[in-house]
Design a protein around this motif. Structure first.
Motif, PDB file in Angstrom:
ATOM      1  N   GLY A  14      38.855  45.481  49.966  1.00 32.71           N
ATOM      2  CA  GLY A  14      38.379  44.972  51.243  1.00 32.71           C
ATOM      3  C   GLY A  14      37.040  44.274  51.096  1.00 32.71           C
ATOM      4  N   GLY A  15      36.706  43.464  52.057  1.00 33.70           N
ATOM      5  CA  GLY A  15      35.466  42.696  51.966  1.00 33.70           C
ATOM      6  C   GLY A  15      35.607  41.590  50.940  1.00 33.70           C
ATOM      7  N   THR A  16      34.493  41.167  50.399  1.00 31.36           N
ATOM      8  CA  THR A  16      34.485  40.110  49.393  1.00 31.36           C
ATOM      9  C   THR A  16      33.944  40.641  48.077  1.00 31.36           C
ATOM     10  N   LEU A  17      34.093  39.840  47.035  1.00 31.60           N
ATOM     11  CA  LEU A  17      33.490  40.245  45.756  1.00 31.60           C
ATOM     12  C   LEU A  17      31.973  40.294  45.869  1.00 31.60           C
ATOM     13  N   LEU A  18      31.392  39.469  46.725  1.00 39.81           N
ATOM     14  CA  LEU A  18      29.939  39.541  46.931  1.00 39.81           C
ATOM     15  C   LEU A  18      29.571  40.907  47.501  1.00 39.81           C
ATOM     16  N   ASP A  19      30.335  41.389  48.480  1.00 41.50           N
ATOM     17  CA  ASP A  19      30.082  42.726  49.029  1.00 41.50           C
ATOM     18  C   ASP A  19      30.192  43.787  47.932  1.00 41.50           C
ATOM     19  N   ALA A  20      31.204  43.652  47.081  1.00 42.25           N
ATOM     20  CA  ALA A  20      31.427  44.627  46.008  1.00 42.25           C
ATOM     21  C   ALA A  20      30.286  44.620  45.005  1.00 42.25           C
ATOM     22  N   VAL A  21      29.811  43.422  44.634  1.00 42.38           N
ATOM     23  CA  VAL A  21      28.691  43.340  43.680  1.00 42.38           C
ATOM     24  C   VAL A  21      27.434  43.917  44.310  1.00 42.38           C
TER      25      VAL A  21
ATOM     26  N   ALA B 100      31.342  42.492  35.504  1.00 46.02           N
ATOM     27  CA  ALA B 100      32.759  42.138  35.405  1.00 46.02           C
ATOM     28  C   ALA B 100      33.591  43.357  34.994  1.00 46.02           C
ATOM     29  N   ALA B 101      33.104  44.110  34.030  1.00 48.07           N
ATOM     30  CA  ALA B 101      33.836  45.294  33.579  1.00 48.07           C
ATOM     31  C   ALA B 101      33.971  46.317  34.708  1.00 48.07           C
ATOM     32  N   ARG B 102      32.914  46.524  35.443  1.00 43.74           N
ATOM     33  CA  ARG B 102      32.947  47.508  36.529  1.00 43.74           C
ATOM     34  C   ARG B 102      33.826  47.066  37.697  1.00 43.74           C
ATOM     35  N   LEU B 103      33.986  45.756  37.834  1.00 44.96           N
ATOM     36  CA  LEU B 103      34.835  45.225  38.914  1.00 44.96           C
ATOM     37  C   LEU B 103      36.245  44.887  38.417  1.00 44.96           C
ATOM     38  N   SER B 104      36.520  45.217  37.156  1.00 48.33           N
ATOM     39  CA  SER B 104      37.834  44.954  36.541  1.00 48.33           C
ATOM     40  C   SER B 104      38.208  43.477  36.583  1.00 48.33           C
ATOM     41  N   LEU B 105      37.247  42.593  36.321  1.00 48.44           N
ATOM     42  CA  LEU B 105      37.505  41.156  36.256  1.00 48.44           C
ATOM     43  C   LEU B 105      37.780  40.773  34.804  1.00 48.44           C
ATOM     44  N   SER B 106      38.915  40.154  34.558  1.00 47.22           N
ATOM     45  CA  SER B 106      39.259  39.727  33.200  1.00 47.22           C
ATOM     46  C   SER B 106      38.387  38.550  32.788  1.00 47.22           C
ATOM     47  N   ASP B 107      38.351  38.260  31.490  1.00 48.81           N
ATOM     48  CA  ASP B 107      37.607  37.102  31.002  1.00 48.81           C
ATOM     49  C   ASP B 107      38.133  35.816  31.629  1.00 48.81           C
ATOM     50  N   GLU B 108      39.455  35.719  31.764  1.00 47.26           N
ATOM     51  CA  GLU B 108      40.054  34.524  32.361  1.00 47.26           C
ATOM     52  C   GLU B 108      39.628  34.366  33.823  1.00 47.26           C
ATOM     53  N   THR B 109      39.624  35.462  34.566  1.00 50.39           N
ATOM     54  CA  THR B 109      39.196  35.423  35.971  1.00 50.39           C
ATOM     55  C   THR B 109      37.729  35.047  36.068  1.00 50.39           C
ATOM     56  N   LEU B 110      36.923  35.621  35.196  1.00 49.37           N
ATOM     57  CA  LEU B 110      35.497  35.326  35.186  1.00 49.37           C
ATOM     58  C   LEU B 110      35.238  33.860  34.830  1.00 49.37           C
ATOM     59  N   ASP B 111      35.970  33.341  33.852  1.00 52.52           N
ATOM     60  CA  ASP B 111      35.828  31.924  33.486  1.00 52.52           C
ATOM     61  C   ASP B 111      36.154  31.029  34.677  1.00 52.52           C
ATOM     62  N   GLU B 112      37.229  31.354  35.394  1.00 46.69           N
ATOM     63  CA  GLU B 112      37.616  30.536  36.548  1.00 46.69           C
ATOM     64  C   GLU B 112      36.581  30.658  37.660  1.00 46.69           C
ATOM     65  N   LEU B 113      36.023  31.844  37.838  1.00 44.32           N
ATOM     66  CA  LEU B 113      34.965  32.033  38.821  1.00 44.32           C
ATOM     67  C   LEU B 113      33.783  31.111  38.502  1.00 44.32           C
ATOM     68  N   PHE B 114      33.399  31.043  37.238  1.00 39.91           N
ATOM     69  CA  PHE B 114      32.295  30.184  36.826  1.00 39.91           C
ATOM     70  C   PHE B 114      32.642  28.706  37.012  1.00 39.91           C
ATOM     71  N   ARG B 115      33.890  28.321  36.671  1.00 37.21           N
ATOM     72  CA  ARG B 115      34.313  26.930  36.861  1.00 37.21           C
ATOM     73  C   ARG B 115      34.209  26.532  38.334  1.00 37.21           C
TER      74      ARG B 115
END
Length: 140
Positions: free
Chosen positions: A76-83, A118-133
């Motif tokens: 729920g919420g956004t990834l910003l809320d989670a971070v 990223a590890a604590r939020l279970s974000l894969s390297d591929e997901t993180l790369d796309e987030l940065f893109r």
């Protein structure tokens, strides 16, 4: 023979098969020498997938926060809320993490800060790369 397995116009997989090979129901099998996964097939020709933009080495903190705000979090919420919640919950144990989140002007893709979050939020390297893109395309 090399067969592209196509569903909805997109190559899902490529297999080596005999001439009498029958693809699974709902999947089209087309002989190819060049196509690979993620290629498009229009019924006559294969089209290579567009090249992904390079992953930026760094983005601004604004770009990072805005991109995180645009993505729904699984709980729920956004990834910003989670971070924000994660950083706040770790403030006493990891004060440098909190300082980086609050005062850094840029976020480096290869930083321990990013890797830890990223590890604590279970974000894969591929997901993180796309987030940065995606974040790199945001203009304030």
């Amino acid at each position: 023979m090399r067969i592209a397995l196509i569903r909805d116009g997109v190559v899902e997989n490529v297999v080596e098969a005999e001439e009498d090979f029958a693809p699974p129901q709902g999947v089209l099998g087309v002989a190819t020498q060049e196509a690979g996964p993620e290629w498009r097939y229009d019924g006559e020709i294969f089209l290579a997938p567009p090249e992904k933009a390079a992953v930026p080495g760094a983005i601004t903190m604004f770009q990072a926060r805005e991109q995180l705000r645009r993505i729904a979090a699984p709980e729920g919420g956004t990834l910003l809320d989670a971070v924000n919640a994660l950083v706040e919950s770790r403030r006493d144990e990891e004060p440098t993490l909190a300082l980086a989140w609050e005062y850094a002007t840029h976020v480096n893709r290869s930083s321990m800060f990013v890797g830890s979050l990223a590890a604590r939020l279970s974000l894969s390297d591929e997901t993180l790369d796309e987030l940065f893109r995606q974040a790199a395309t945001i203009v304030a």
